[in-house]
Scaffold this active site. Structure first.
Site, PDB file in Angstrom:
ATOM      1  N   LYS A 198     -35.225   1.040 -72.224  1.00 22.82           N
ATOM      2  CA  LYS A 198     -35.425  -0.371 -72.558  1.00 22.82           C
ATOM      3  C   LYS A 198     -34.879  -0.601 -73.961  1.00 22.82           C
ATOM      4  O   LYS A 198     -35.348  -0.021 -74.931  1.00 22.82           O
ATOM      5  CB  LYS A 198     -36.899  -0.747 -72.492  1.00 22.82           C
ATOM      6  CG  LYS A 198     -37.189  -2.210 -72.809  1.00 22.82           C
ATOM      7  CD  LYS A 198     -38.671  -2.505 -72.694  1.00 22.82           C
ATOM      8  CE  LYS A 198     -38.982  -3.944 -73.021  1.00 22.82           C
ATOM      9  NZ  LYS A 198     -40.435  -4.238 -72.918  1.00 22.82           N
ATOM     10  N   LYS A 251     -33.204  -1.677 -68.755  1.00 25.94           N
ATOM     11  CA  LYS A 251     -33.405  -3.075 -69.138  1.00 25.94           C
ATOM     12  C   LYS A 251     -32.765  -3.301 -70.504  1.00 25.94           C
ATOM     13  O   LYS A 251     -33.046  -2.534 -71.425  1.00 25.94           O
ATOM     14  CB  LYS A 251     -34.907  -3.381 -69.190  1.00 25.94           C
ATOM     15  CG  LYS A 251     -35.245  -4.812 -69.570  1.00 25.94           C
ATOM     16  CD  LYS A 251     -36.752  -5.027 -69.615  1.00 25.94           C
ATOM     17  CE  LYS A 251     -37.079  -6.459 -69.975  1.00 25.94           C
ATOM     18  NZ  LYS A 251     -38.531  -6.701 -70.089  1.00 25.94           N
TER      19      LYS A 251
END
Length: 332
Positions: A198, A251
């Protein structure tokens, strides 16, 4: 000499193109994000995300039924609590907004897979993903004490009926802590979908409007990854695999398809890509201005995520994609 090879032969008819298509998107790939808020009858559109709403639990249930009827197998729940505090109480309390929404959805649509975001930023009064050192305004989260909060949160979400725990705080060791907590509480069969790679991305802006989760000071660069790094992503996913993650997430997705490909090549675990709020809002804004064909652009983007290696796609476009796939055989 006249060419021996004519690749255009296999492009000459829509049905022939379908037959030889290498990458196919289906509703099975989709996870639809939903934002739960207190109240009743609440459906407030997020200004920076046209078509996305903050929803009270009764409206969440209505959405869940529609999602299931469209053939989408899963939602992911985010929560916006009544009050916030340094202990992130709303994240782990058994009457927390995500816990109540999870129970309501599982009662109404038992076969829909409820994935829950297991993080603390929506629930802390400072907007960071855990405990902070007193007086520290840099945003440096205290890692190990935060693991205990994440463990409590995951167990309470499982007790509420969650099917998949998705920790997103990027704390070191968070998969181990959550796995230990779930197993000790008897939830050995609940999988963990780790936000393994992330990034500290500028693409999250509209999400922070939707989840009311912008940090009050500092930023999240001391725990989310530097967008310049790719080898570090492989290190992160290797650690999460060793700690017992069942699925891995990258992400954002659109600007990180190289990372998705590297992660997919490095593991046999299912890989999820989060098509984040900024990516969604850019497409929506361009479509509303008549600059692009929204359906074609979105389906091309979903196909690109699959081609890069994603097995699952978390996307705010999910309902539209499901409707379009049901009607459209020739995507391009």
């Amino acid at each position: 000499m006249f060419p021996t090879h004519r690749p255009r032969r296999l492009r000459s008819h829509p049905q022939l193109r379908r037959m030889v298509r290498e990458t196919v998107v289906s509703t099975n790939d989709l996870i639809y994000p939903l934002f739960a808020v207190p109240g009743e009858g609440v459906a407030e559109e997020v200004k920076s995300m046209p078509g996305v709403y903050q929803l009270s639990i009764d409206k969440i249930v209505e959405e869940a039924k529609e999602v299931y009827d469209l053939g989408i197998p899963s939602i992911i729940l985010f929560g916006i609590p009544d009050t916030k505090d340094t202990e992130a109480t709303g994240a782990w309390h058994d009457c927390g907004i995500v816990q109540k929404a999870t129970t309501a959805v599982k009662e109404a649509v038992p076969d829909l897979i409820v994935t829950v975001d297991t993080c603390l930023c929506e629930y802390t009064d400072h907007g960071h993903c855990g405990y902070l050192e007193v007086g520290d305004l840099s945003g440096r989260v205290l890692n190990d004490p935060t693991l205990e909060l994440l463990k409590k949160t995951a167990v309470s979400q499982a007790q509420a009926g969650a099917d998949i725990i998705a920790p997103s705080g990027m704390m070191d060791g968070f998969v181990t802590a959550i796995r230990e907590g779930l197993d000790a509480a008897g939830f050995t069969n609940i999988p963990i979908m780790s936000y393994a790679a992330k990034y500290a991305s500028a693409y999250y802006g509209p999400f922070r409007d939707a989840a009311d989760s912008a940090p009050q000071f500092g930023d999240r660069r001391t725990y989310q990854m530097d967008p310049s790094n790719s080898r570090e992503a492989l290190k992160e996913i290797a650690l999460d695999i060793d700690e017992g993650a069942d699925m891995l997430m990258v992400k954002p997705a659109l600007a990180y398809m190289d990372i998705i490909r590297q992660v997919k090549d490095a593991t046999d675990l299912p890989v999820a890509a989060y098509n984040v709020s900024g990516e969604y809002s850019m497409v929506k804004a361009a479509a509303l201005n008549g600059w692009i064909d929204e359906q074609k652009v979105v389906l091309e983007t979903m196909t690109s995520f699959k081609r890069s290696g994603a097995d699952l796609i978390l996307t705010y476009h999910a309902k539209d994609v499901a409707r379009w796939l049901d009607k459209v055989n020739t995507i391009f």
